[in-house]
Design a protein around this motif. Structure first.
Motif: not given
Length: 209
Positions: A19-21, A47-54, A12-14, A23-31
């Protein structure tokens, strides 16, 4: 190579819009539904947003599946991600392979070119991606790749073959039958009402084959 073993099934590719806000919930569901790899893709975030999202995705994955960063080796290294995926225009694949180290996955988009895929594999890529095989809402202008390319790549290349572009539970089976080891999916999972169920339907194509 052991790091290639996870390149099977659903990848899966985010997408920042889909995914919006959540993101983590949808990734967890896909996994939970059976995704074997997750790629983080958000080129417009700072960069800060990327770090938080990753970091949020890493927590959602819980160490169960590898996290790949799109087109940014430094971001992958900074977050200790499991790999990097780059486009066909990467100027120095051997250098990138050396930069990220032997333990991280390196994927390369090759569109519809078997020759590019051969070169990528020779330069150290762990998998190659071809597409688009179907019209894609993410990249509507993407060049189409012929289905026969998957079988040719499977027979001729020493690395797993990933199909991408407009893939969902209805068409993933034909791509797997044609030779894809793995299908990369965005809208087919993250635009669905139930991402876990959508992921499960695609993942089952590979586990039940």
């Amino acid at each position: 190579m052991s790091r290639q073993r996870c390149v099977r099934g659903l990848y899966v590719i985010t997408d920042p819009v889909l995914c919006g806000d959540q993101l983590a919930t949808k990734v967890a569901a896909a996994v939970a539904g059976g995704a074997r790899l997750v790629q983080y893709r958000n080129k417009h975030a700072d960069r800060q947003q990327q770090l938080r999202e990753i970091r949020a995705i890493q927590e959602a994955c819980g160490g169960r599946v590898p996290l790949i960063v799109n087109d940014d080796a430094e971001l992958a290294l900074e977050t200790d991600a499991d790999g990097v995926h780059v486009g066909q225009d990467c100027p120095d694949l051997p250098g990138l392979r050396a930069r990220i180290g032997a333990g991280r996955l390196l994927g390369v988009t090759c569109h519809a070119s078997l020759e590019l895929a051969r070169s990528a594999a020779a330069a150290g890529a762990d998998y190659v991606a071809f597409g688009a095989f179907h019209p894609s809402p993410t990249k509507p202008q993407a060049r189409r790749a012929p289905l026969a390319l998957l079988g040719q790549a499977r027979d001729q290349l020493p690395v797993p073959v990933v199909a991408i572009g407009g893939i969902n539970a209805d068409n993933a089976g034909a791509l797997h039958a044609a030779g894809a080891d793995c299908v990369a999916v965005i809208s087919g999972v993250f635009a669905q009402p139930d991402p876990r169920d959508a992921a499960l339907r695609i993942a089952r194509i590979f586990t039940e084959a």
